[in-house]
Design a protein around this motif. Structure first.
Motif, PDB file in Angstrom:
ATOM      1  N   ASP A  62     -35.146 -18.882   7.053  1.00 18.36           N
ATOM      2  CA  ASP A  62     -34.331 -19.264   5.907  1.00 18.36           C
ATOM      3  C   ASP A  62     -33.507 -18.068   5.445  1.00 18.36           C
ATOM      4  O   ASP A  62     -34.039 -17.073   4.972  1.00 18.36           O
ATOM      5  CB  ASP A  62     -35.236 -19.740   4.770  1.00 18.36           C
ATOM      6  N   VAL A  63     -32.199 -18.163   5.609  1.00 18.34           N
ATOM      7  CA  VAL A  63     -31.291 -17.110   5.131  1.00 18.34           C
ATOM      8  C   VAL A  63     -30.221 -17.746   4.241  1.00 18.34           C
ATOM      9  O   VAL A  63     -29.031 -17.505   4.384  1.00 18.34           O
ATOM     10  CB  VAL A  63     -30.659 -16.325   6.295  1.00 18.34           C
ATOM     11  N   GLY A  64     -30.697 -18.557   3.298  1.00 13.39           N
ATOM     12  CA  GLY A  64     -29.795 -19.260   2.392  1.00 13.39           C
ATOM     13  C   GLY A  64     -28.920 -18.345   1.559  1.00 13.39           C
ATOM     14  O   GLY A  64     -27.867 -18.760   1.073  1.00 13.39           O
ATOM     15  N   LEU A  65     -29.327 -17.097   1.426  1.00 12.29           N
ATOM     16  CA  LEU A  65     -28.515 -16.149   0.658  1.00 12.29           C
ATOM     17  C   LEU A  65     -27.130 -15.985   1.266  1.00 12.29           C
ATOM     18  O   LEU A  65     -26.161 -15.698   0.555  1.00 12.29           O
ATOM     19  CB  LEU A  65     -29.212 -14.790   0.582  1.00 12.29           C
ATOM     20  N   LEU A  66     -27.019 -16.180   2.596  1.00 14.68           N
ATOM     21  CA  LEU A  66     -25.707 -16.072   3.235  1.00 14.68           C
ATOM     22  C   LEU A  66     -24.764 -17.133   2.699  1.00 14.68           C
ATOM     23  O   LEU A  66     -23.573 -16.880   2.479  1.00 14.68           O
ATOM     24  CB  LEU A  66     -25.849 -16.206   4.758  1.00 14.68           C
ATOM     25  N   ASN A  67     -25.301 -18.324   2.454  1.00 14.89           N
ATOM     26  CA  ASN A  67     -24.481 -19.420   1.943  1.00 14.89           C
ATOM     27  C   ASN A  67     -23.921 -19.097   0.556  1.00 14.89           C
ATOM     28  O   ASN A  67     -22.810 -19.490   0.206  1.00 14.89           O
ATOM     29  CB  ASN A  67     -25.310 -20.707   1.899  1.00 14.89           C
ATOM     30  N   GLU A  68     -24.700 -18.364  -0.227  1.00 18.45           N
ATOM     31  CA  GLU A  68     -24.250 -17.996  -1.566  1.00 18.45           C
ATOM     32  C   GLU A  68     -23.075 -17.023  -1.524  1.00 18.45           C
ATOM     33  O   GLU A  68     -22.219 -17.021  -2.405  1.00 18.45           O
ATOM     34  CB  GLU A  68     -25.405 -17.364  -2.347  1.00 18.45           C
ATOM     35  N   LEU A  69     -23.036 -16.205  -0.482  1.00 16.97           N
ATOM     36  CA  LEU A  69     -22.032 -15.145  -0.409  1.00 16.97           C
ATOM     37  C   LEU A  69     -20.837 -15.493   0.464  1.00 16.97           C
ATOM     38  O   LEU A  69     -19.718 -15.055   0.184  1.00 16.97           O
ATOM     39  CB  LEU A  69     -22.678 -13.857   0.135  1.00 16.97           C
ATOM     40  N   ALA A  70     -21.067 -16.246   1.534  1.00 18.65           N
ATOM     41  CA  ALA A  70     -20.029 -16.480   2.535  1.00 18.65           C
ATOM     42  C   ALA A  70     -19.362 -17.837   2.325  1.00 18.65           C
ATOM     43  O   ALA A  70     -19.988 -18.876   2.503  1.00 18.65           O
ATOM     44  CB  ALA A  70     -20.636 -16.406   3.934  1.00 18.65           C
ATOM     45  N   ILE A  71     -18.106 -17.805   1.936  1.00 20.04           N
ATOM     46  CA  ILE A  71     -17.359 -19.044   1.713  1.00 20.04           C
ATOM     47  C   ILE A  71     -16.608 -19.396   2.996  1.00 20.04           C
ATOM     48  O   ILE A  71     -15.776 -18.639   3.475  1.00 20.04           O
ATOM     49  CB  ILE A  71     -16.384 -18.881   0.536  1.00 20.04           C
ATOM     50  N   SER A  72     -16.932 -20.576   3.547  1.00 22.60           N
ATOM     51  CA  SER A  72     -16.382 -20.997   4.831  1.00 22.60           C
ATOM     52  C   SER A  72     -16.457 -22.512   4.901  1.00 22.60           C
ATOM     53  O   SER A  72     -17.237 -23.146   4.189  1.00 22.60           O
ATOM     54  CB  SER A  72     -17.204 -20.362   5.959  1.00 22.60           C
TER      55      SER A  72
END
Length: 232
Positions: A62-72
């Motif tokens: 689980d690396v959901g933190l990437l979703n918080e930072l990376a807008i794509s």
């Protein structure tokens, strides 16, 4: 005991890398990242393929933190996935997830340290890389050097597809007699359609175009693959 970790998404490229790694290493571990991606089906596809192909272990992290930072467009439902456009400029496409491969390769190296693997294998490719800066050979080598310095262990980043075009990647799957599995059981499509995909996004265009080229000249493409890779 030769061990490797494959960064595994369940797509064409990473599945081809897994198939090859299973022939080259005694033990292969897979790591898949759940970053809240647009299409959750790819995680299920990855799990099924790991089990079918016989990976030693499969970790879904689980690396959901990437979703918080990376807008794509691959992390936000309100950003449409663009259709393939042959006239696209050099600007980064909306499907680029900034920092994704930096994070994935770093975490995969930590996992490799844990399971005492000598290599981290990733399917990134500079030949058909859609303009993503974190798929370049220069980037992978630089990050690999930093990782080795940071963990004091010689973990090697391997990029078997780096200089192959999509036709040659299909040829590699066929070399291991797995072309039909790659075609029908993987999920590469940006719109989340398994197999041949939606036929409209850039990922589907690259995949279909490569398959067509290989089907039209199997002998020539296979010869090119063997020349580049040293396969016999």
């Amino acid at each position: 005991m030769k061990r490797a970790v494959v960064v595994f998404s369940g797509g064409q490229d990473s599945t081809t890398c897994l198939i090859q790694a299973l022939q080259q290493y005694d033990e292969v571990h897979c790591i898949t990242f759940d970053y809240g991606q647009r299409h959750r089906a790819e995680i299920e596809v990855a799990q099924a393929l790991c089990q079918t192909l016989g990976a030693k272990a499969h970790k879904v992290l689980d690396v959901g933190l990437l979703n918080e930072l990376a807008i794509s467009s691959l992390t936000r439902d309100n950003i449409p996935v663009p259709a393939y456009d042959s006239s696209q400029t050099d600007a980064l496409p909306s499907t680029f997830v900034p920092g994704r491969n930096i994070l994935f390769l770093t975490l995969a190296a930590i996992y490799a340290y844990q399971v005492e693997a000598e290599a981290v294998i990733t399917g990134v490719c500079e030949t058909d890389f859609s303009g993503y800066p974190d798929c370049r050979d220069e980037f992978v080598k630089a990050l690999n050097q930093a990782i080795v310095l940071g963990i004091a262990r010689d973990i090697r980043f391997e990029t078997p597809l780096m200089w192959l075009n999509k036709a040659e990647t299909w040829a590699l799957a066929d070399y291991y007699q797995q072309l039909e599995r790659i075609r029908h059981e993987t999920l590469t499509c940006y719109n989340g359609v398994q197999g041949d995909g939606c036929g409209e996004c850039a990922a589907c265009h690259l995949r279909a175009n490569g398959l067509q080229q290989y089907q039209q000249d199997k002998v020539g493409v296979m010869a090119s693959l063997k020349q580049k890779t040293g396969l016999v």
